[in-house]
Design an enzyme around this catalytic site. Sequence first.
Site, PDB file in Angstrom:
ATOM      1  N   HIS A 136       0.852  -1.191   0.000  1.00 10.55           N
ATOM      2  CA  HIS A 136       0.000   0.000   0.000  1.00 10.55           C
ATOM      3  C   HIS A 136       0.888   1.240   0.000  1.00 10.55           C
ATOM      4  O   HIS A 136       2.099   1.155   0.199  1.00 10.55           O
ATOM      5  CB  HIS A 136      -0.917   0.023   1.226  1.00 10.55           C
ATOM      6  CG  HIS A 136      -0.166   0.060   2.523  1.00 10.55           C
ATOM      7  ND1 HIS A 136       0.538  -1.025   3.010  1.00 10.55           N
ATOM      8  CD2 HIS A 136       0.015   1.050   3.437  1.00 10.55           C
ATOM      9  CE1 HIS A 136       1.103  -0.710   4.162  1.00 10.55           C
ATOM     10  NE2 HIS A 136       0.817   0.549   4.441  1.00 10.55           N
ATOM     11  N   ALA A 137       0.270   2.383  -0.218  1.00 13.10           N
ATOM     12  CA  ALA A 137       0.951   3.674  -0.136  1.00 13.10           C
ATOM     13  C   ALA A 137      -0.053   4.676   0.414  1.00 13.10           C
ATOM     14  O   ALA A 137      -1.224   4.342   0.650  1.00 13.10           O
ATOM     15  CB  ALA A 137       1.477   4.104  -1.502  1.00 13.10           C
TER      16      ALA A 137
END
Length: 273
Positions: A68-69
């Site tokens: 994820h970011a």
Amino acid sequence: MSTLNRLLATGAVDLHSSESDWRSAIRHAGQLLESAGKITPEYTEAMIESVEEKGPYIVIAPGFAFAHARPSAAVKETSFSWVRLDPPVAFNHKSNDPVDLLVAFAATDTSSHLEAMKELAKLLASKRDSLSAANSEEELREIFDSQTAKPKGQDKTPSAKKPDRAASARKTASDSVPSKGKILTVCGNGLGTSLFLKNTLDQVLDEWGWSPYLNVEATDTISAKGRAKEADFLLTSGEIAATLGDVGVPVHVIQDFTSMPEIDKALRELYDI
């Protein structure tokens, strides 16, 4: 329909992926979301850069990675993809390698995915074998919808006797200090892996009957450094613990963010129960 089923992008499932390394694995999981129109290529690269900068902290349980970011304009819609890696891929994690299940998660904000995180954390604790054995997207979605059933055995603390809060207070060590009523779970972005850890920790505290007395907050490394002294201690991964350094309160490393027994043991040590 479960929140997981609502957020799993249609067609963004690959149960027979063969990738050469962790970068190509994350890139493939991101491209599934790109093809579904949920993210742009910039988000895929941001997921890879996050691991390059902070290490394999996204490998939060044996064989499972949560890529994820941070939310950004590169995310068109909150969603995730699901990839089973065959053969499993090394992410260079000391204890949880190799990875055979990889989720790439993209969120438009800091709150729209909270319920999905709770559902996924419970599924990984109770139906990991079923998730690994799913043969189609339809079968995977059926498992997602079945997660509302109470997990058998996995959601229990390892001790038959729950801690008695009053008794613990009477037996405090001579150098003990009053609890601040807060625990911080920490990850690189404060939106993904720390939420997994928070959800499992909340389940342990519910089992103990301590939830009314302790507030658990998921946060990122920058915020944790500034707010650490508000908490009794921090729970995080080995990679994030190394970046935090000395924050003035104990920093305890958890290997499996979905393991209630491991977190139960950590709490008993940290609270001297």
